[in-house]
Each structure stands twice: as structure tokens, then as C-alpha cells.
Design a protein around this motif. Sequence first.
Motif, short mmCIF file in Angstrom:
data_model
loop_
_atom_site.label_atom_id
_atom_site.label_comp_id
_atom_site.label_asym_id
_atom_site.label_seq_id
_atom_site.Cartn_x
_atom_site.Cartn_y
_atom_site.Cartn_z
N ILE A 161 0.69 -1.18 -0.18
CA ILE A 161 0.02 -0.26 0.12
C ILE A 161 0.96 1.29 -0.09
CG2 ILE A 161 -1.68 1.36 1.28
CD1 ILE A 161 -2.68 -1.40 2.49
N PRO A 162 0.64 2.17 -0.96
CA PRO A 162 1.71 3.41 -0.98
C PRO A 162 1.39 4.25 0.09
CG PRO A 162 -0.33 3.40 -2.67
CD PRO A 162 -0.28 2.19 -2.10
N ALA A 163 2.47 4.46 0.85
CA ALA A 163 2.63 5.30 1.98
C ALA A 163 2.09 6.84 1.70
CB ALA A 163 3.94 5.39 2.63
N GLU A 164 2.33 7.07 0.44
CA GLU A 164 2.01 8.33 -0.03
C GLU A 164 0.43 8.59 0.26
OE1 GLU A 164 5.51 7.29 -2.32
OE2 GLU A 164 3.73 6.34 -1.84
N LEU A 165 -0.43 7.58 0.39
CA LEU A 165 -1.86 7.71 0.50
C LEU A 165 -2.09 8.59 1.66
CD1 LEU A 165 -3.62 4.43 -0.39
CD2 LEU A 165 -4.08 6.57 -1.21
N GLY A 166 -1.32 8.68 2.69
CA GLY A 166 -1.32 9.40 3.88
C GLY A 166 -1.49 10.74 3.67
N ARG A 167 -1.08 11.10 2.63
CA ARG A 167 -1.15 12.75 2.04
C ARG A 167 -2.36 13.05 1.68
NH1 ARG A 167 3.03 12.61 -2.55
NH2 ARG A 167 2.09 14.61 -2.95
#
Length: 977
Positions: A498-504
Motif C-alpha cells: 500500500i503506497p505510504a503516499e496515501l497518507g497525504r
Amino acid sequence: MAKNQAPFFSLQFLTTFLLFFFYLSLPSMSLTVETQALLEFKNQLKDPLNYLDSWKESESPCHFAGITCNLNTGGVAEISLDNESLSGEISPSIAVLQSLNSLVLSSNLISGNLPPQLNNCSNLKVLNLSGNHMKGSLPDLSSLMNLEVLDLSTNNFSGGFPTWVGKLTGLVSLGLGKNKFDEGEIPESLGNLKNLTWLYLTDSHLRGTIPESIFELKALETLDISKNKISGNFPKSISKLQNLYKIELFKNDLTGEIPPELADLTLLQEVDISSNQMYGKLPLEIGNLKKLTVFQLFENNFSGEIPAGFGDMHHLIGFSIYKNNFWGEFPENFGRFSPLNSVDISENKFSGGFPKYLCENRKLQFLLALDNKFSGELPDTYAACKSLQRFRINQNHLSGEIPDGLWALPNAEVVDFSDNDFSGGISPKIGVSASLNELVLQNNRFSGKLPSEIGRLTQLERLRLSNNGFSGEIPCEIGGLQQLSSLFLEYNSFTGSIPAELGRCAWLVDLNLAWNSLSGSIPNSFSKMSTLNSLNLSGNKLTGSIPNDLQKLKLSSIDLSNNQLSGRVPSDLLTMGGDRAFVGNKGLCIDENSRIHVNSGMAVCDEKHGHQGFIRNKLVLFCIILSALIVILGGLLLLNYWNFKLTEPFTKNDLGGEKEIDSKWTLESFHPVDFDADEICNLNENNLIGSGGTGKVYRLDLKKDGGTVAVKQLWKGKGAKVLTAEMEILSKIRHKNVLKLYACLTKGGSSFLVFEYMANGNLFDALHREIKGGRLELDWYQRYRIALGAAKGIAYLHHDCFLPIIHRDIKSTNILLDEDCEPKIADFGVAKIAEGSPRASEFSCFAGTHGYIAPELAYTLNVTEKSDVYSFGVVLLELVTGRRPLEEEYGEGKDIVYWVSSQLNDSEDVLKVLDHRVLSDLVEDDMINVLKVAMLCTTKLPNLRPTMKDVVKKLIDAEPCIFRSPDNLDKNGKVFL
């Protein structure tokens, strides 16, 4: 008749004579009578734009702004002051202007009655007062025999419909629509107006059939009787009106079929008979109306095929026939020769191939064809339709691949291809669709990788790709979608981590990645998504531990089941989701003190492997279970001993002054909070924070953990029922927008409920509270957040509980605010669990709080979810207007719903109801959007109100643009620029 009118005209003559005498008797004899009359007229008006500054005693009236004089006589001939923001009333002094032939005051804010002295302006040809706030019964103006234009529409005139207009036989234009006349029929006498070309009677409380005399108005070009209660069959006699080019009969009670004779009106350009009860097939002859530009008959019961003649039309711009029963193939050439702008053929039964030429002239902006039976491939002719803004063809039987160019629509805001049989992938050209707000592709057979170019869709709020065959990794570029609120990728074949960038995606509300083949760990960055409400990662191959910081999120739903996770389950997440949210993860374990929250045998973490989690040794597991049973039994013995210790007399005076002696306290706990019964039951009156119909509420700072709770001490008598209601409901609810009930204590007739403490009190007080500098505590952005949060809480009660819960007393004082102004629905003492519950019939006599009560409760005790919707609509009106539900200004027996409805006559009136203390150009449109939702919620008929789930969707759609950028908000949701 003449005898009856004589005193009236004598009085008018006397009034005019006195006015002449008054003005001639003034000291400054150099001023003309007309100058004095106009200055008096000005004095009765308020002029915020100073448009009337040129109206001075030293000037000739002919030099006044908006005044035109007769070149021969020098007298005032025209007053034209339309759209100048004027308010106040019309002075009777205007009656001395004997040369006046045109009075135009349209689109202002003028109020008061229409002065009958206008009858003295016998040369008047044009009287246009439309778009104001004038009221009262209309005086008889039938003596103005020279009138050609009479437009009094869009006001608040009341009383009987003015039958005297039938005497004004010179009228060319007549507008009486959008007023509050008594319900009645269209007078036959209107048939006397043989010169009439424009008749505007919309929304005038008219009923019955259209009189035959109307069809003798051979000069008529526009017939608008929409939004009334006109009944009977569609009139065949309308074919007599050979000059008619516009028919507006929508929102009435018309029945029957469209007669073929309608096609005799060869000049027809616009036809709207939507929202009636008509049926039958469209006559083939309708296809011969070659000048048609707009054709609308949505929300009826028409059937059959669309006449082929529509395919040969050259001027058609708008075509809307949704919610009927049309079937068969759509005309092949439809739109081929027409500059179509809008087409809505949804919710019918059209079959065969999808029409090819709807965008042939490259002007189509709105194409809605959802919920039909179209099959085959989507024609590639739409690949060049760059004008499209809304394109919805969901719920059909379409198949094949989407033409490559259709992924690149630069102006498209909504694209919905869901619930079809499409295949193929998403083209990288999707990046061209930079205006896209919603992309819905769920329930198809799409496949392939998700292109990284999807990260260019910076306006995207909703991305729904569930139940397809997408594969590969989820592109990290999705993290750049700063406005994304819903991401649904479940039931695909995505792999990788799961891309950590989703937290943005700081404004993400719903995230569902379930039932893919995702691996790796749950990103710690998820804890940054402060608005996240639901998280579903079930059915994947996720490993590692659950990030402890996920507990910081105020989730209402979480599902991490059926993965390969290990380690300790954070206690707050366990409370939130229950053990079902974590089953199917063999490596997960729970703390010993968390076991009360689960019903199945989840493993208990041992001290040595607390962070690895799972106890593998079966013998040790057996010992732990045995020990746990012993602990539980010991706990029960300890609890009995504790209750025994609490049998000492309770000496604090109760509400009635009596003392409870020698009775035991009974404690029920629903959330883990550490407190003593003694401190709960010995409350300090100095900490009283509220008192209502069910009891007193106190603030209490707990000694053990230093936290703060709210304690409600219930009134005796009512206490038992309220206690039962709140315990039964709140003990089972887990939602961040519903108040938490920690525990309850009872002893004899005394009852205490322990709630989470809400630092900012209730919404009603916060809405009217000022802070330093005289500023309001709640700006518009905070009000919007509160509206959306409260709506989500109520929607949860209605739609997501095992048995729907009807609150029955939604109001601003029952919406509490925490330290971050996050709203929580409170006070469930009179709530009702839906049918099937043993409490379903209790409190049937309760109807809510005055000002919030739905109108249907005046004649029925059958409280439904739609009653809550109405009450919430009142709360929205409070937020938008800044007013209270009941105020003297509304009038006796009137409330805020009535007041707002009476103001909404045109776009300028809309601004008048908005709370000017928080209104600005930045938020004007946003406030109007929420106002529209409020008006839907407070619709009189329950079945016309939206569900709370729909309300949430509409409020999300109404989200302020600036609100979507987290850089503009502080931690409390306040905006700084």
C-alpha cells in the motif's frame, strides 16, 4: 356596480386633491408638485447604492437619475429604477404624476402594500414591480385602462386571485406568478385579454382545469402556469393558440396523453410538461415540430418509442425525459443535426445500441443515460466530445473497451461507467481530464494497471473502481490527490504494498482496499488522515503489526480481517471494530484487559512477546484461558464485595430533598474509564453546566486519571425510561459523531449517566456566542464541518445500525461540540429503535421540540426517519441564517422554515437570508448550496425529503472549495488566508 364603486373613486379623488393642495401650499412655491412628489417618493425608500443622490430640490425632475420626461409637456413620463437594491415602501405621492406612463421598480427589495392611489395615474401603460417583497391584497387597478404591461410577479401578495385583471383588455403582458394568493381557479375573465402575448401564472396556488377561454387568446406566445395544482387531461384546445412558442405546465397534476393536435403549433420552441401524471405514447406528429429547442417531460408515466422525427430536428438544445417508461431503440439520427447541449434519458427502458450522434455538433455538456438497457459497445464518436461535463451511462448492458479519446475529456467533472460489462484498461490519457471530480467504474470487467497519470486529476474527490480486474501496484501518484474524499478499490487484483503516499490525502473519508492481493505493512502515514471515517483493508496479504497511531483516528468503521498481521491489537481499535474486524490474522493478540470487548477466542498477548503477539504453545494457551476464567470469577466476587461496600447511606440531598438510605449502587460500564462511584454521585452544584427536560448535567474532573467527564443526574420519575432508552442505544453505538456513554449508575430512584465531556457545549450556544472583538465564535467553515459531522452521525443511526434508530429530538442544543468543534449527537432519552425492537412503540406521544417538529406530526404519531431529516434541516437553517428556530419576527405561529421560504423569491432574496455576519464572496455559493440542502430536508411531504445518507452526499458535494486545502485550516477548522 357603479354605485358600489362611487365612494371608492370619490375617496381617490379626495386623496389626490389633498395631495395637490398639500404640495401647492408648501413654503417653497418655486418647487413643482412633481418634484415634491418624487422627493417624498425618495424619502420612503432606502438607497444603499446612492443611486438617487441626483434627486435634489434644486434640480428639475427631468435631470433625476432613472426619470424620463415627456418632451412636449415636460411632465414625468417614466420612472425606471430596476435592480438598484432599493428597499422601503412605495409612497402614495406618486399618484400626482399625471403624465406617468411607465413605472418600473423590478428586482429590488421594496416591501409594503401596493398603494391604491396608483389608479390616479390614468396614463400608465407599464407597471412592473416584479421581484420585490411587497405584500397584502392587491387593490383593484381596473381603472388603468391604458395598461399594456402588468407584472407583479415574484412578490408576497396574498388574498384572492385578482379577477379584475380581466377588465384590462389592452394588456399585452400579464405576470402574477410567484405570489401567495389564496388557492383558487383561473378566472374565465382572463379570456377577455385578446391582445395578451405573455401570461405568467407560475406558483400562484391555482387549481382546477385550465378554462377554455384561455385558448381564445389567439395572440398568446408564452403560456406559463407551472408549479400549481392544475388538473384534468392535457387540453386539446391548446392547438388554437397558433402563435404559441413556449408552454410551461410542469409540476402540476395533469393526466391523460399528449394530443396529436399539439403538433399543429408549428411555432413551438419550448415545451415543459415535466412532473405531472401523464401517460401513453408520444404522438408521431410531435416529431414534426421542427423549431423545438427545449423538450422536457421527465417524471411522468409515458411509454413507447421516441418518434423518429426527433432525429431530423435542427434546433434542439435540451431534451429531458428521465423517469418514464420509454422503451425500444433510440432514434438513430437523434442529435445529428441539432446543437444539443443537454440530454437526460435516464431511468427508462431503452435498448439496442447506444445513440451515436448526440455530440455530433460538439456542444453537448450533459449526457445522462443511466439505468436503461442499452447494449453493445460505446460508439467511438464520443471520443471527440470535448465539451462533455457530466457523462453518466451507468446501469446498462454496455460492453467492450472505452474508446481511447473518451478518457481524455478536459471539461468532464463526472464520468460514471459503473454497472456495465466494459473491459480493457484505463488509458494514460486520463491525465487530460484535469477537471474530473468523480470517476466511477465499479462493477465492470476493467483490467490492467492503474496509470500513474491518474495522479494529475487534482480536482478528483471520488474514485470508485471496485469489483473489476485491475492489477499491478496502486500508483503512489494517488497520494497527490489532495481533494480525494472516497477511494474504493476493493475486489480487484492489486498487488504490492500500500503506497505510504496515501497518507497525504488529508481529506480522505472512506478508504476501501479490501480483497486484493496487497502485501507489506499498513503504512504509518495513515494516522495523518484525520478526517478518515472508515478503513477497510480486509482480505489481503498484509503483514507486520497494526500501527498504534491508528487509534488517533476517529473511525466509525474498521476492518483488517483476513490478512497475515501479527502483534498486539490496539485497545481503542478493538473497542471500535470488535473482534470481527481482526479475525483471520493468526498472529494477532489482545491485551488481557481488552478481553471484555470480544466474544470469540482471540489470543491473549503474553508479556514476553507482547509485540510479537501470538502465543503458540497450546499448553500455555490452555493455562491462560483457565487463568482468565479464574480472573473473571474473581472479578465477579470483587464486584459483589464493592457493591456491598457501597451500601453505606448516601447523604447528599437529591432533587426532591429526600435522602437515599441503605440501598446499593448498580454500575454498568460501556467504555474503559477509571472512576469511583462516590465522586460520580457527589456532584458539586458549582459545576452545573446544563439542565433540561430529562435532568441536570454536571462537569466532573476525575481524580484517578485526571480526565473530565459529563454526568447527567436524571429527574426522578422520568429517569427510569430515559435511562433505559439511553443505555439500550448508546451502549451499542460506536461512531465518532455520536456521544459516548461511559457508564451508568442506579440506586433506588436515583440514576446517573456518565458521558464524554464536550468542552465547547452545544451548537445552539456556540452559534450565538461571541468572542473577543465582537466576532462570532463559529465562522462558516466551522459551521460546515459541524453540519457534515452531525449529518454523518444521524446517517449512522438511520442506515448503519443493526436496527435503525430514530432520534426524535434532533436540535442544535442536542448537538454537542468537543474541543475541536467536532459535533456529536446527544440526548437519546426519547429515541426510538425501528420496528422489530421491543421499544418500538414506547414514547409514541412524544413529538419533539417546537420549532423542529416535522409538519406531519400534527396529524400522526408515526415518527419516521424522515422526521429526523426535517429536524436536521432546521438545524441547517440555523447554521446558514444565524437565526433561532422561533423568533417574533417570523409572525405568530410561524418558524424559521416559514420565514426562509417566504424570502426565497429570487436570487437576490437568497442573499437576504444568509447570515451576513459570516457571509463573504468566498463563501456565498457554499452557503447557498447548504441552504438548498436545508430546504430539501424541510420539504412538507416526508416522501420528498432525502434520506440522511443522501443528505451526507449532498453536503459533501457542497464542501467549500477553500476548505479542501489543509494548508488553509488550523487544527480547529478555522480558515486563515
